[in-house]
Design a protein around this motif. Structure first.
Motif, PDB file in Angstrom:
ATOM      1  N   ILE A   1       0.836  -1.208   0.000  1.00  0.00           N
ATOM      2  CA  ILE A   1       0.000   0.000   0.000  1.00  0.00           C
ATOM      3  C   ILE A   1       0.865   1.250   0.000  1.00  0.00           C
ATOM      4  CG2 ILE A   1      -1.753   1.267   1.315  1.00  0.00           C
ATOM      5  CD1 ILE A   1      -2.633  -1.436   2.481  1.00  0.00           C
ATOM      6  N   ASP A   2       1.946   1.210   0.759  1.00  0.00           N
ATOM      7  CA  ASP A   2       2.968   2.254   0.869  1.00  0.00           C
ATOM      8  C   ASP A   2       2.420   3.597   1.345  1.00  0.00           C
ATOM      9  OD1 ASP A   2       5.571   3.094   0.883  1.00  0.00           O
ATOM     10  OD2 ASP A   2       5.585   3.678  -1.235  1.00  0.00           O
ATOM     11  N   GLY A   3       2.290   4.588   0.479  1.00  0.00           N
ATOM     12  CA  GLY A   3       1.949   5.943   0.889  1.00  0.00           C
ATOM     13  C   GLY A   3       0.709   6.047   1.755  1.00  0.00           C
ATOM     14  N   PRO A   4      -0.424   5.523   1.322  1.00  0.00           N
ATOM     15  CA  PRO A   4      -1.632   5.585   2.154  1.00  0.00           C
ATOM     16  C   PRO A   4      -1.449   4.891   3.509  1.00  0.00           C
ATOM     17  CG  PRO A   4      -2.227   5.088  -0.117  1.00  0.00           C
ATOM     18  CD  PRO A   4      -0.732   5.020  -0.047  1.00  0.00           C
ATOM     19  N   ALA A   5      -0.686   3.805   3.545  1.00  0.00           N
ATOM     20  CA  ALA A   5      -0.440   3.112   4.807  1.00  0.00           C
ATOM     21  C   ALA A   5       0.362   3.993   5.756  1.00  0.00           C
ATOM     22  CB  ALA A   5       0.297   1.798   4.562  1.00  0.00           C
ATOM     23  N   ARG A   6       1.375   4.663   5.238  1.00  0.00           N
ATOM     24  CA  ARG A   6       2.188   5.550   6.065  1.00  0.00           C
ATOM     25  C   ARG A   6       1.341   6.703   6.621  1.00  0.00           C
ATOM     26  NH1 ARG A   6       7.629   4.333   5.256  1.00  0.00           N
ATOM     27  NH2 ARG A   6       8.000   3.021   3.422  1.00  0.00           N
ATOM     28  N   GLU A   7       0.442   7.231   5.789  1.00  0.00           N
ATOM     29  CA  GLU A   7      -0.395   8.329   6.249  1.00  0.00           C
ATOM     30  C   GLU A   7      -1.346   7.877   7.347  1.00  0.00           C
ATOM     31  OE1 GLU A   7      -2.518  11.875   6.798  1.00  0.00           O
ATOM     32  OE2 GLU A   7      -0.468  11.402   6.154  1.00  0.00           O
ATOM     33  N   THR A   8      -1.899   6.676   7.222  1.00  0.00           N
ATOM     34  CA  THR A   8      -2.804   6.165   8.245  1.00  0.00           C
ATOM     35  C   THR A   8      -2.061   5.940   9.558  1.00  0.00           C
ATOM     36  OG1 THR A   8      -4.110   5.056   6.534  1.00  0.00           O
ATOM     37  CG2 THR A   8      -4.486   4.366   8.790  1.00  0.00           C
ATOM     38  N   VAL A   9      -0.858   5.383   9.484  1.00  0.00           N
ATOM     39  CA  VAL A   9      -0.059   5.183  10.693  1.00  0.00           C
ATOM     40  C   VAL A   9       0.275   6.518  11.335  1.00  0.00           C
ATOM     41  CG1 VAL A   9       2.143   4.346  11.581  1.00  0.00           C
ATOM     42  CG2 VAL A   9       0.889   2.982   9.921  1.00  0.00           C
ATOM     43  N   ARG A  10       0.593   7.534  10.502  1.00  0.00           N
ATOM     44  CA  ARG A  10       0.900   8.869  11.045  1.00  0.00           C
ATOM     45  C   ARG A  10      -0.286   9.420  11.818  1.00  0.00           C
ATOM     46  NH1 ARG A  10      -0.175  13.856  10.625  1.00  0.00           N
ATOM     47  NH2 ARG A  10      -1.747  13.451   9.028  1.00  0.00           N
ATOM     48  N   ARG A  11      -1.502   9.276  11.245  1.00  0.00           N
ATOM     49  CA  ARG A  11      -2.700   9.770  11.920  1.00  0.00           C
ATOM     50  C   ARG A  11      -2.909   9.073  13.270  1.00  0.00           C
ATOM     51  NH1 ARG A  11      -7.537  10.046   7.398  1.00  0.00           N
ATOM     52  NH2 ARG A  11      -6.451  11.295   5.828  1.00  0.00           N
ATOM     53  N   ILE A  12      -2.733   7.770  13.259  1.00  0.00           N
ATOM     54  CA  ILE A  12      -2.926   6.996  14.489  1.00  0.00           C
ATOM     55  C   ILE A  12      -1.926   7.433  15.548  1.00  0.00           C
ATOM     56  CG2 ILE A  12      -2.715   4.683  15.495  1.00  0.00           C
ATOM     57  CD1 ILE A  12      -3.815   3.584  12.830  1.00  0.00           C
ATOM     58  N   LYS A  13      -0.663   7.565  15.171  1.00  0.00           N
ATOM     59  CA  LYS A  13       0.371   7.958  16.133  1.00  0.00           C
ATOM     60  C   LYS A  13       0.117   9.371  16.650  1.00  0.00           C
ATOM     61  CE  LYS A  13       2.954   4.241  15.871  1.00  0.00           C
ATOM     62  NZ  LYS A  13       3.127   3.336  17.039  1.00  0.00           N
ATOM     63  N   TYR A  14      -0.303  10.250  15.761  1.00  0.00           N
ATOM     64  CA  TYR A  14      -0.550  11.636  16.154  1.00  0.00           C
ATOM     65  C   TYR A  14      -1.650  11.708  17.202  1.00  0.00           C
ATOM     66  CZ  TYR A  14      -1.865  16.559  15.775  1.00  0.00           C
ATOM     67  OH  TYR A  14      -2.154  17.879  16.057  1.00  0.00           O
ATOM     68  N   ASN A  15      -2.769  11.054  16.947  1.00  0.00           N
ATOM     69  CA  ASN A  15      -3.900  11.113  17.863  1.00  0.00           C
ATOM     70  C   ASN A  15      -3.676  10.292  19.125  1.00  0.00           C
ATOM     71  OD1 ASN A  15      -6.182  12.745  16.541  1.00  0.00           O
ATOM     72  ND2 ASN A  15      -5.458  11.447  14.875  1.00  0.00           N
ATOM     73  N   ALA A  16      -2.882   9.235  19.024  1.00  0.00           N
ATOM     74  CA  ALA A  16      -2.530   8.481  20.228  1.00  0.00           C
ATOM     75  C   ALA A  16      -1.668   9.321  21.154  1.00  0.00           C
ATOM     76  CB  ALA A  16      -1.801   7.196  19.840  1.00  0.00           C
ATOM     77  N   GLN A  17      -0.772  10.113  20.571  1.00  0.00           N
ATOM     78  CA  GLN A  17       0.083  10.981  21.372  1.00  0.00           C
ATOM     79  C   GLN A  17      -0.735  12.047  22.094  1.00  0.00           C
ATOM     80  OE1 GLN A  17       3.214  10.651  22.009  1.00  0.00           O
ATOM     81  NE2 GLN A  17       3.628  12.607  23.054  1.00  0.00           N
TER      82      GLN A  17
END
Length: 315
Positions: A286-302
């Motif tokens: 998936i690459d790009g979209p997968a990285r963006e989803t992980v970024r969102r999750i990490k951001y909101n988890a923080q």
């Protein structure tokens, strides 16, 4: 109730349809233990002989059991009836059936202790975990892994089937690994929900079936139902099983187990490695979209952990 706790009788009706009838056997060893306090003293001596050496009790004659217990032969018969059997023959049949599953669990022979830790299970747990990972690395087919990742990446939705202690946990783990890449995924660990979910699937949907043995009937039938509705199927299981034959892509491993019934099965480590490989291969696909989803999750988890938004990096 395990496969060894029952016998399946197959009959054919007048229309030529085949039907399976399962005859179940009670756990007679547990019945002896649970009834022990209610037995007469002489019957308890018979119970002691049986529980001390179940294998001997299965093959011994009524007279031999009576002699070893120091009681009369009628006492052996009364003992059998006291624990719910029709007689000695019925008791021997049920005892032999219990022995199929219970033999390993009846042994109390201690394992040799590790010289450094002083614990008999230390080497077994760590050693078997290492061997399981080595077997997974050796046996998982990279080509099948890439095909599986491609199916997941393009699937409209993914559902994971796993039944029983380890497979249910692994199904949940698969959901936790894949949702963070933006995959629409759910895990089902109830046989009825598996069938109902399979009934809703359509072309472009995907099932991931997890089974340590590859023989779990409810999982196989749910996958067959999903295939009927033209969903694709991946399995993580043992090689050359009925489950592998109904799936499109197969991640298979055969992991020998250490003969210690108190130790968790080491194959879990191999299956976890397969799931991690599957998740990472899908993420790279998936690459790009997968990285963006992980970024969102990490951001909101923080934000959730700290109670405030992340501050930008300074110059």
């Amino acid at each position: 109730m395990t496969e060894a706790d029952s016998q399946t009788l197959r009959t054919t009706d007048e229309d030529g349809d085949r039907h399976d009838h399962v005859r179940r056997f009670p756990d007679i060893i547990s019945q002896v233990k649970d009834s022990y306090a209610e037995l007469r003293p002489a019957e308890r001596r018979v119970a002691d002989v049986v529980l001390d050496d179940v294998k001997y009790a299965v093959g011994a004659s009524n007279a031999a059991l009576a002699q070893r217990a120091g009681v009369s032969e009628p006492t052996v018969t009364r003992f059998c009836r006291a624990i719910g059997c029709d007689g000695v023959r019925d008791f021997k049949l049920k005892l032999a059936q219990s022995l199929v599953v219970g033999a390993l669990y009846l042994s109390t022979k201690p394992q040799p202790a590790n010289s450094d830790s002083g614990m008999p299970f230390w080497n077994a747990v760590f050693g078997e975990a290492r061997r399981a990972l080595q077997e997974a690395e050796r046996q998982i087919d990279p080509g099948q892994l890439q095909k599986a990742a491609e199916l997941i990446a393009k699937a409209r939705q993914v559902t994971v089937f796993g039944l029983g202690g380890s497979s249910s946990a692994l199904a949940q783990e698969t959901q936790y690994r894949l949702f963070r890449y933006g995959i629409t995924i759910s895990a089902q660990c109830d046989p009825y929900l598996m069938r109902m979910t399979a009934s809703t699937l359509k072309p472009g949907d995907l099932v991931i079936a997890i089974s340590a043995t590859g023989r779990t009937r409810e999982v196989i039938e749910a996958v067959e139902l999903a295939k009927h509705y033209r969903a694709n199927a991946i399995c993580v299981t043992a090689p050359d099983t009925e489950l592998t034959r109904v799936c499109d892509v197969r991640l298979t491993m055969a992991v020998p187990e250490y003969p210690d019934t108190l130790k968790p099965t080491a194959s879990r480590y191999a299956f976890l490695a397969a799931i991690d490989l599957l998740a990472v291969a899908t993420a790279y696909r998936i690459d790009g979209p997968a990285r963006e989803t992980v970024r969102r999750i990490k951001y909101n988890a923080q934000i959730h952990r700290t109670g405030k938004e992340m501050e930008p990096l300074g110059d």
